[in-house]
Design a protein around this motif. Structure first.
Motif, PDB file in Angstrom:
ATOM      1  N   TYR A 307      19.052  49.373 -33.790  1.00  0.00           N
ATOM      2  CA  TYR A 307      20.117  49.718 -33.893  1.00  0.00           C
ATOM      3  C   TYR A 307      20.187  51.056 -35.593  1.00  0.00           C
ATOM      4  O   TYR A 307      20.711  51.445 -35.174  1.00  0.00           O
ATOM      5  CB  TYR A 307      20.711  48.289 -35.133  1.00  0.00           C
ATOM      6  N   SER A 373      29.092  50.025 -35.160  1.00  0.00           N
ATOM      7  CA  SER A 373      28.081  49.072 -34.500  1.00  0.00           C
ATOM      8  C   SER A 373      27.002  48.290 -34.999  1.00  0.00           C
ATOM      9  O   SER A 373      25.668  47.897 -35.094  1.00  0.00           O
ATOM     10  CB  SER A 373      27.949  48.423 -32.579  1.00  0.00           C
ATOM     11  N   PRO A 374      26.226  49.932 -35.826  1.00  0.00           N
ATOM     12  CA  PRO A 374      24.824  49.449 -35.949  1.00  0.00           C
ATOM     13  C   PRO A 374      24.592  48.654 -36.954  1.00  0.00           C
ATOM     14  O   PRO A 374      23.526  47.774 -37.625  1.00  0.00           O
ATOM     15  CB  PRO A 374      24.227  51.143 -36.482  1.00  0.00           C
TER      16      PRO A 374
END
Lengths: 436, 304
Positions: A307, A373-374
């Motif tokens: 990520y 999302s990371p």
């Protein structure tokens, strides 16, 4: 490909050789350690014994004030005026005056001090007086102190993660902390190193080196080399931090003999503790340490790297495009806003909604959208995420960064050769459809 | 001999702006080729197509008879008008970097940089940061960067802008020497003095089209206006309808005049006419300078 490699090498070496990089690499872990150690140290420093003079006219507290580590109690004779004069001549922390008291309505207790007394001192004294008065009242009502002690109960819920692989004691505090640390690092690195990409591009633009460069390398190669080079700088710094931090941790753990709290030795350690309180504390430290060990570290580290890189590439490409579109850093603000908002949002939401409900709908959607999302997925990871969600999120992130790199490369290609022109969003969108 | 570069019907549009319109010409090997035109004519657009920074919308470019390919980057050197260097990098490292991007190995690059630094008096500066160099020195470094890989074709966009006269001469000599070694040079500028001194051939671009091209001598000849400069002693008074005086000055017993021939007369007719009246010291054809031709052509084509 070899040109991307050459660009990569330059971007990497130029940054790694900078003094600021070396300084930050060494100072980083030290600063972090300081952030943790300084408050503890300060608390310890103010921990010297304070002397409190006690003038007890009620006679209820004779010998009840027992000196301990924090306070030394010295009984003084009355009357109160004389005691005050004597106190002023002394250097003691305070003079506690207890007049004749009605046990049911204790009023008129005063603490005289030369400097304003701190909250901790006042609450400690209040607690002491309260306990003594309660004890007297219990005695009067015929309740034995021993019975009372037996009634007092301490409850501590242990959380256990149940899965087909077996039970694992988990610690919500430690789990959240691990996720939060990972998310925070990703957030920080994207900001620091994303901004470096932008600054690098702007620097190339203002120093007018770009036209020379793009006559030998394709703009995409230049951008890719730069983004990867700076990513490598970030990872290098991160690895060095891990190494240094582990060294610091090893130092700390031997200094504080953390070894005592390991699985093998905890039983023995608890037994050697003198008081029940110390034993309970030892047990707590042991649980926290074993919760750290019970975290799925390969998953967390792997997830972090994925990520981190995915988020960095996605944002890095966008930052690079912004750098290409503007002439100076001051002009970059208007284009920075839409990029930084999802990142900041994900971090703010992370601390509130997602920490409370790591598997709720907000958490789910934010860990799917590549822009958020990371950070969000990193936060959820220690709590356990279903495999398909993780896979989907990763695929979406990869698709996301391929997409943004495509867009960014087109803006970059046109932007780097534009000088002295204020660019609008409309123009940016047109650049995407320019032919080679 | 095969031309080093052939441009065939190249067009380029940027949104509402037509940068190049059906431009075609050839650059012969071993020449210094002037690419002239006023600001915004499309010179830089054309150069960016030759250096493959952008591609043409229409038309084709051939390098030594082959369609232009990415690997031709190695054969082309480019000194852009907007030029600079990485400020925080050492001069030597920077040159190695730029040379390697052009396909040189590290060892080759180092060896050639040493030779060039010696030639241009930069040896002691190779280990310094670029930002410590004077502007003139930086320009020398930029020039070296564009020729290090020994390109067959060197494109110089306004190479003398910002150079002091001493360095300008130094670079001019280097350019001539490169030409003698067989390098072809495309020289883009709007400063005409240097064109006449250096260029063998020119094309003049105005408003995205070629408006004039050819060998410098022939172009000038094409613009002959049958005008002669005469100087001598006596009082000049021309009354013949064959000769039109464009300009005349008389200082005491000396005169200077610009005379244009008309009615198909030749210089000998003018000389005969003059000898009978005054003492002739000089009779010389006035050929327009490239500067005059440039201004005249640009004005004409812009008006259309």
């Amino acid at each position: 490909m070899d040109k991307i490699w050459l660009v990569f090498q330059r971007e990497y070496l130029v940054r790694v050789r900078k003094k600021s990089f070396i300084v930050m690499t060494i100072l980083g872990p030290l600063l972090m350690a300081l952030v943790m150690i300084v408050p503890v140290g300060l608390m310890m420093m103010s921990d010297d014994t304070k002397t409190i003079q006690v003038l007890d006219e009620s006679g209820l507290f004779a010998d009840k004030f027992v000196s301990n580590e924090d306070f030394r109690y010295v009984p003084v004779p009355g009357p109160v005026e004389a005691a005050k004069t004597n106190y002023l001549a002394s250097e003691d922390a305070g003079l506690l005056y207890i007049p004749q008291l009605d046990i049911d309505k204790p009023r008129g207790i005063q603490l005289f001090s030369q400097k304003s007394a701190s909250m901790t001192v006042i609450s400690a004294l209040e607690k002491q007086v309260k306990q003594e008065l309660e004890a007297i009242k219990f005695a009067k009502s015929g309740i034995d102190q021993k019975v009372l002690d037996q009634i007092k109960t301490s409850v501590d819920i242990n959380t256990v993660n149940l899965s087909t692989e077996g039970e694992k004691s988990s610690n919500v505090g430690i789990t959240s902390l691990a996720g939060f640390m990972g998310a925070f690092l990703i957030y920080l690195f994207i900001f620091i190193y994303g901004a470096q990409i932008m600054r690098g591009v702007i620097e190339e633009k203002t120093s007018r080196i770009l036209e020379v460069m793009v006559s030998s390398v394709k703009p995409f190669q230049l951008m890719a080399g730069k983004i990867m080079g700076i990513a490598a700088v970030g990872l290098t710094q991160f690895l060095l931090w891990i190494v240094l931090t582990s060294a610091v941790y090893a130092g700390v753990s031997s200094a504080f003999k953390l070894d005592r709290f390991s699985e093998a030795k905890i039983g023995q350690t608890v037994q050697t503790m003198q008081t029940e309180k110390d034993a309970a504390q030892a047990q707590e430290i042991h649980e926290a340490l074993s919760a750290v060990q019970n975290l799925n570290l390969p998953l967390l580290v792997g997830g972090f790297l994925f990520y981190f890189l995915g988020g960095y590439l996605l944002y890095g490409a966008l930052f690079g495009a912004v750098g290409a579109a503007v002439d100076s850093e001051t002009d970059s603000q208007q284009f920075m806003m839409p990029i930084t908002i999802p990142l900041i949002l994900s971090f703010i939401v992370a601390q509130t909604i997602i920490m409370k409900d790591p598997n709720g709908p907000v958490a789910f959607w934010m860990s799917m959208i590549p822009l958020t999302s990371p950070v969000v997925m990193m936060l959820r990871l220690p709590f356990g995420v279903p495999g398909w969600e993780l896979a989907l999120s990763m695929v979406l992130l990869m698709a996301g960064f391929v997409g943004t790199i495509w867009v960014a490369a087109r803006i970059y290609r046109v932007g780097i050769l534009m000088y002295g022109k204020k660019i609008t969003y409309r123009e940016l969108s047109k650049w995407m459809f320019y032919k080679g | 001999m095969q031309p080093i570069l052939q441009i065939q019907g190249v067009s380029k549009r940027y949104e509402a702006h037509q940068a190049l319109n059906q431009v075609s010409f050839e650059v012969p090997k071993g020449s210094i080729f002037g690419l002239l035109g006023p600001n915004g004519a499309g010179k830089t657009s054309l150069i960016r197509i030759i250096t493959q920074i952008t591609g043409p919308d229409e038309g084709r470019v051939f390098f030594e008879g082959q369609p232009l390919q990415p690997h031709h980057v190695k054969e082309i050197g480019y000194l852009p008008e907007e030029r600079g260097l990485y400020k925080k990098m050492k001069v030597g490292e920077q040159l190695v970097y730029l040379a390697r991007l052009r396909g040189l190995s590290k060892a080759e690059a180092v060896q050639k940089i040493k030779a060039w630094a010696q030639r241009l008096d930069l040896t002691t500066w190779l280990t310094k940061n670029v930002e410590d160099l004077s502007k003139g020195m930086q320009q020398k470094v930029q020039f070296i960067a564009s020729v290090l890989h020994e390109p067959k074709l060197l494109i110089l966009d306004e190479p003398f802008s910002g150079f002091d006269p001493v360095n300008a001469n130094l670079i001019k000599d280097e350019i001539l020497q490169l030409r003698d070694q067989g390098c072809t040079i495309i020289f883009s500028t709007h400063r005409m003095e240097s064109v006449e001194q250096l260029c063998d051939e020119i094309v003049l671009i105005n408003q995205s089209q070629i408006v004039l091209s050819g060998i410098v001598r022939e172009v000038r000849a094409r613009f002959r206006t049958q005008t002669y400069l005469v100087e001598g002693r006596g009082k000049l008074l021309i009354t013949s309808p064959d000769f039109k005086v464009l300009q005349q000055t008389q200082q005491g017993n000396k005169f200077t005049a610009q005379v244009q021939l008309e009615n198909n007369t030749g210089p000998n007719d003018l000389l005969r006419y003059l000898i009978e009246r005054v003492e002739v010291h000089l009779l010389q054809e006035t050929v327009p300078s490239i500067h005059d031709i440039f201004v005249q052509t640009v004005q004409q084509t812009s008006r259309q």
